[in-house]
Design a protein around this motif. Structure first.
Motif, PDB file in Angstrom:
ATOM      1  N   ASP A   9      -5.428  -3.184   2.550  1.00 13.47           N
ATOM      2  CA  ASP A   9      -6.298  -2.690   3.330  1.00 13.47           C
ATOM      3  C   ASP A   9      -6.084  -3.035   4.715  1.00 13.47           C
ATOM      4  O   ASP A   9      -5.828  -4.036   4.987  1.00 13.47           O
ATOM      5  CB  ASP A   9      -7.669  -2.756   3.036  1.00 13.47           C
ATOM      6  N   TRP A  10      -5.945  -2.105   5.656  1.00 17.77           N
ATOM      7  CA  TRP A  10      -5.905  -2.416   7.183  1.00 17.77           C
ATOM      8  C   TRP A  10      -7.338  -2.770   7.541  1.00 17.77           C
ATOM      9  O   TRP A  10      -8.250  -1.607   7.441  1.00 17.77           O
ATOM     10  CB  TRP A  10      -5.176  -1.575   8.124  1.00 17.77           C
ATOM     11  N   LEU A  11      -7.709  -3.839   8.266  1.00 13.65           N
ATOM     12  CA  LEU A  11      -9.252  -4.008   8.660  1.00 13.65           C
ATOM     13  C   LEU A  11      -9.110  -3.889  10.144  1.00 13.65           C
ATOM     14  O   LEU A  11      -8.191  -4.453  10.900  1.00 13.65           O
ATOM     15  CB  LEU A  11      -9.670  -5.322   8.215  1.00 13.65           C
ATOM     16  N   GLY A  12     -10.203  -3.570  10.728  1.00 12.81           N
ATOM     17  CA  GLY A  12     -10.306  -3.315  12.189  1.00 12.81           C
ATOM     18  C   GLY A  12     -11.020  -4.347  12.858  1.00 12.81           C
ATOM     19  O   GLY A  12     -11.016  -5.582  12.142  1.00 12.81           O
ATOM     20  N   ALA A  13     -11.406  -4.310  13.997  1.00 13.64           N
ATOM     21  CA  ALA A  13     -11.982  -5.430  14.860  1.00 13.64           C
ATOM     22  C   ALA A  13     -13.169  -6.010  13.869  1.00 13.64           C
ATOM     23  O   ALA A  13     -13.408  -6.983  13.957  1.00 13.64           O
ATOM     24  CB  ALA A  13     -12.567  -4.968  16.262  1.00 13.64           C
ATOM     25  N   GLU A  14     -14.168  -5.092  13.420  1.00 13.96           N
ATOM     26  CA  GLU A  14     -15.339  -5.505  12.646  1.00 13.96           C
ATOM     27  C   GLU A  14     -15.201  -5.979  11.292  1.00 13.96           C
ATOM     28  O   GLU A  14     -16.150  -6.171  10.439  1.00 13.96           O
ATOM     29  CB  GLU A  14     -16.610  -4.359  12.554  1.00 13.96           C
ATOM     30  N   GLY A  15     -13.948  -5.870  10.882  1.00  9.94           N
ATOM     31  CA  GLY A  15     -13.492  -6.422   9.420  1.00  9.94           C
ATOM     32  C   GLY A  15     -13.675  -5.325   8.295  1.00  9.94           C
ATOM     33  O   GLY A  15     -13.882  -5.515   7.147  1.00  9.94           O
ATOM     34  N   LEU A  16     -13.917  -4.077   8.646  1.00 11.44           N
ATOM     35  CA  LEU A  16     -14.044  -2.863   8.041  1.00 11.44           C
ATOM     36  C   LEU A  16     -12.686  -2.169   7.528  1.00 11.44           C
ATOM     37  O   LEU A  16     -12.036  -2.058   8.432  1.00 11.44           O
ATOM     38  CB  LEU A  16     -15.107  -1.949   8.435  1.00 11.44           C
ATOM     39  N   PRO A  17     -12.562  -1.726   6.334  1.00 12.79           N
ATOM     40  CA  PRO A  17     -11.202  -1.027   6.022  1.00 12.79           C
ATOM     41  C   PRO A  17     -11.266   0.285   6.889  1.00 12.79           C
ATOM     42  O   PRO A  17     -11.955   0.885   7.207  1.00 12.79           O
ATOM     43  CB  PRO A  17     -11.466  -0.676   4.636  1.00 12.79           C
ATOM     44  N   MET A  18      -9.915   0.623   7.528  1.00  9.39           N
ATOM     45  CA  MET A  18      -9.602   1.583   8.399  1.00  9.39           C
ATOM     46  C   MET A  18      -9.335   2.757   7.389  1.00  9.39           C
ATOM     47  O   MET A  18      -8.265   2.577   6.343  1.00  9.39           O
ATOM     48  CB  MET A  18      -8.611   1.309   9.550  1.00  9.39           C
ATOM     49  N   VAL A  19      -9.259   4.039   7.991  1.00  5.35           N
ATOM     50  CA  VAL A  19      -8.779   5.169   7.318  1.00  5.35           C
ATOM     51  C   VAL A  19      -8.185   5.937   8.441  1.00  5.35           C
ATOM     52  O   VAL A  19      -6.989   6.311   7.998  1.00  5.35           O
ATOM     53  CB  VAL A  19      -9.960   6.015   6.867  1.00  5.35           C
ATOM     54  N   ASP A  20      -8.404   6.119   9.645  1.00  6.99           N
ATOM     55  CA  ASP A  20      -7.619   6.879  10.624  1.00  6.99           C
ATOM     56  C   ASP A  20      -6.651   6.188  10.879  1.00  6.99           C
ATOM     57  O   ASP A  20      -6.705   4.702  11.168  1.00  6.99           O
ATOM     58  CB  ASP A  20      -8.638   7.227  11.917  1.00  6.99           C
ATOM     59  N   GLY A  21      -5.464   6.778  10.941  1.00  5.22           N
ATOM     60  CA  GLY A  21      -4.163   6.157  11.201  1.00  5.22           C
ATOM     61  C   GLY A  21      -3.599   5.205  10.382  1.00  5.22           C
ATOM     62  O   GLY A  21      -2.447   4.482  10.782  1.00  5.22           O
ATOM     63  N   VAL A  22      -4.000   5.348   9.300  1.00  2.00           N
ATOM     64  CA  VAL A  22      -3.296   4.452   8.016  1.00  2.00           C
ATOM     65  C   VAL A  22      -2.728   5.382   7.151  1.00  2.00           C
ATOM     66  O   VAL A  22      -2.975   6.538   6.486  1.00  2.00           O
ATOM     67  CB  VAL A  22      -4.522   3.771   7.332  1.00  2.00           C
ATOM     68  N   ASN A  23      -1.552   4.912   6.842  1.00  2.00           N
ATOM     69  CA  ASN A  23      -0.523   5.831   6.022  1.00  2.00           C
ATOM     70  C   ASN A  23       0.156   4.846   4.711  1.00  2.00           C
ATOM     71  O   ASN A  23       0.514   3.818   5.551  1.00  2.00           O
ATOM     72  CB  ASN A  23       0.688   6.375   6.905  1.00  2.00           C
ATOM     73  N   SER A  24      -0.375   5.217   3.647  1.00  2.00           N
ATOM     74  CA  SER A  24       0.318   4.283   2.489  1.00  2.00           C
ATOM     75  C   SER A  24       1.401   4.758   1.823  1.00  2.00           C
ATOM     76  O   SER A  24       1.517   6.326   1.459  1.00  2.00           O
ATOM     77  CB  SER A  24      -0.826   4.258   1.526  1.00  2.00           C
ATOM     78  N   GLY A  25       2.319   4.033   1.400  1.00  4.35           N
ATOM     79  CA  GLY A  25       3.383   4.463   0.634  1.00  4.35           C
ATOM     80  C   GLY A  25       3.180   4.450  -0.925  1.00  4.35           C
ATOM     81  O   GLY A  25       1.783   4.208  -1.408  1.00  4.35           O
ATOM     82  N   GLU A  26       3.875   4.503  -1.701  1.00  2.10           N
ATOM     83  CA  GLU A  26       3.861   4.451  -3.241  1.00  2.10           C
ATOM     84  C   GLU A  26       4.105   2.988  -3.553  1.00  2.10           C
ATOM     85  O   GLU A  26       4.980   2.335  -2.793  1.00  2.10           O
ATOM     86  CB  GLU A  26       4.555   5.559  -3.897  1.00  2.10           C
ATOM     87  N   VAL A  27       3.414   2.678  -4.830  1.00  2.00           N
ATOM     88  CA  VAL A  27       3.988   1.372  -5.307  1.00  2.00           C
ATOM     89  C   VAL A  27       5.337   1.642  -5.970  1.00  2.00           C
ATOM     90  O   VAL A  27       5.469   2.656  -6.873  1.00  2.00           O
ATOM     91  CB  VAL A  27       2.947   0.935  -6.496  1.00  2.00           C
ATOM     92  N   LEU A  28       6.170   0.855  -5.452  1.00  2.00           N
ATOM     93  CA  LEU A  28       7.757   0.983  -6.080  1.00  2.00           C
ATOM     94  C   LEU A  28       8.109  -0.192  -6.865  1.00  2.00           C
ATOM     95  O   LEU A  28       7.837  -1.451  -6.409  1.00  2.00           O
ATOM     96  CB  LEU A  28       8.600   1.371  -4.936  1.00  2.00           C
ATOM     97  N   PRO A  29       8.974  -0.007  -7.692  1.00  2.00           N
ATOM     98  CA  PRO A  29       9.656  -1.085  -8.691  1.00  2.00           C
ATOM     99  C   PRO A  29      10.662  -2.001  -7.833  1.00  2.00           C
ATOM    100  O   PRO A  29      11.488  -1.261  -7.175  1.00  2.00           O
ATOM    101  CB  PRO A  29      10.038  -0.615  -9.670  1.00  2.00           C
ATOM    102  N   ASN A  30      10.694  -3.134  -8.126  1.00  2.00           N
ATOM    103  CA  ASN A  30      11.995  -4.045  -7.585  1.00  2.00           C
ATOM    104  C   ASN A  30      12.624  -4.207  -8.659  1.00  2.00           C
ATOM    105  O   ASN A  30      12.415  -3.860  -9.831  1.00  2.00           O
ATOM    106  CB  ASN A  30      11.527  -5.339  -6.801  1.00  2.00           C
TER     107      ASN A  30
END
Length: 328
Positions: free
Chosen positions: A226-247
């Motif tokens: 999670d990306w946390l903002g100034a108040e320590g809350l998980p952010m939604v806006d502006g966040v883009n997640s990729g997929e879990v990929l194997p190494n």
């Protein structure tokens, strides 16, 4: 912030369920291998067979001990019989549809424990990639997904020996396999702690900055980032997640990016929070705003200029004093 992290960790730390999967494919024609079989415990391959290969399935290194080999041979015998079942399935289904050339029949069986500790099992079949029939272990019944599959449902239901075989396997045998494999595969399923790093780049054509949290080298696969903002809350806006990929080494990686608008770049800081079963707490890496480079350079130039001017002035005053004390 602490409350948010604690709640997230409590939700994530529920014991992950384990499952055993059987994937089988039988084909007719020349385009695909005649038969493919794969057995996995969670995401670890136990057994792999491909009829186009020149050799039979090979015992994995972590099962290469007397008890493991004996168990693997039991799995091998079971799946060798299953090749006949799958070859029959693709043949009779193709004949029913009056199909020729290249077609394939798939089966997926699964058993395991749910998060509440109870067991579950199911099996589903597909023909040419579309749902065909399924078997409900608890009710011991076959269900046709399409009208053309009714003939196959009835064929399997009238074979009482086959019905007993399936029920015994999915109610007890499959779970026994899972228990054994969890015991044997401890070394290959050892938790690996994730490495977390941040890197940034400005997107093309605007003044926003994209900060990426790169989490890699972790096992097992389940992870919370999670990306946390100034108040320590998980952010939604502006966040883009990729997929879990194997190494390549059996571990996994994930990237989650945050787009930071220009007005927040000099005032706000953001943190990437990582929760994973390999660590007791969490890993937190903070992105701090960077001052404008041009302003920093200007300040440096001004300071250097002032120092030079003071140095020159000091030397000039020293020279004047020397001249005044020693006139020619």
């Amino acid at each position: 912030m602490i409350t948010t992290i604690l709640i997230s960790f409590m939700q994530f730390s529920i014991v992950a369920p384990h499952s055993l999967h059987r994937h089988c494919i039988a084909t007719q024609g020349t385009l695909y291998p005649k038969n493919i079989q794969l057995v996995m415990i969670d995401d670890v391959i136990v057994y792999y067979y491909n009829s186009s290969a020149e050799q039979e399935a090979v015992v994995p290194e972590w099962l290469n001990h007397p008890e493991g080999i004996e168990f693997w041979q039991e799995v091998h015998r079971n799946l060798k019989f299953n090749r006949y079942v799958m070859d029959t399935a693709v043949r009779v289904t193709s004949e029913h549809y009056n199909h020729s050339h290249d077609h394939f029949y798939q089966a997926h069986g699964r058993c395991g424990w749910k998060s509440d500790g109870t067991t579950e099992a199911f099996m589903s079949h597909a023909y040419d990639g579309k749902d065909f029939v399924s078997f409900d272990v608890s009710t011991r019944t076959w269900t046709a997904a399409v009208s053309h599959a009714v003939f196959y449902k009835r064929k399997r239901e009238t074979d009482l020996e086959d019905l007993v075989r399936l029920v015994i396997h999915y109610e007890s045998g499959c779970i026994r396999w899972l228990e054994k494999l969890l015991e044997f595969s401890v070394t290959v399923r050892e938790p690996k702690v994730p490495a977390v790093s941040l890197f940034e780049r400005p997107p093309h054509g605007n003044s926003k900055v994209e900060v990426t949290c790169h989490v890699t080298g972790f096992y097992p696969r389940a992870v919370q980032v999670d990306w946390l903002g100034a108040e320590g809350l998980p952010m939604v806006d502006g966040v883009n997640s990729g997929e879990v990929l194997p190494n390549g080494d059996g571990s996994y990686q994930l990237r989650k990016s945050l787009t930071v608008p220009q007005e927040a770049q000099d005032t706000q800081s953001y943190s990437c929070l990582v929760l994973h079963s390999s660590i007791a707490g969490n890993i937190t890496v903070t992105w701090a705003p960077k001052k404008n480079l041009a302003n920093v350079l200007m300040a440096i130039v001004i300071i250097v200029s002032v120092v030079l001017m003071l140095t020159v002035l000091f030397k000039y005053l020293v020279w004047r004093r020397a001249v005044a004390q020693n006139p020619e």
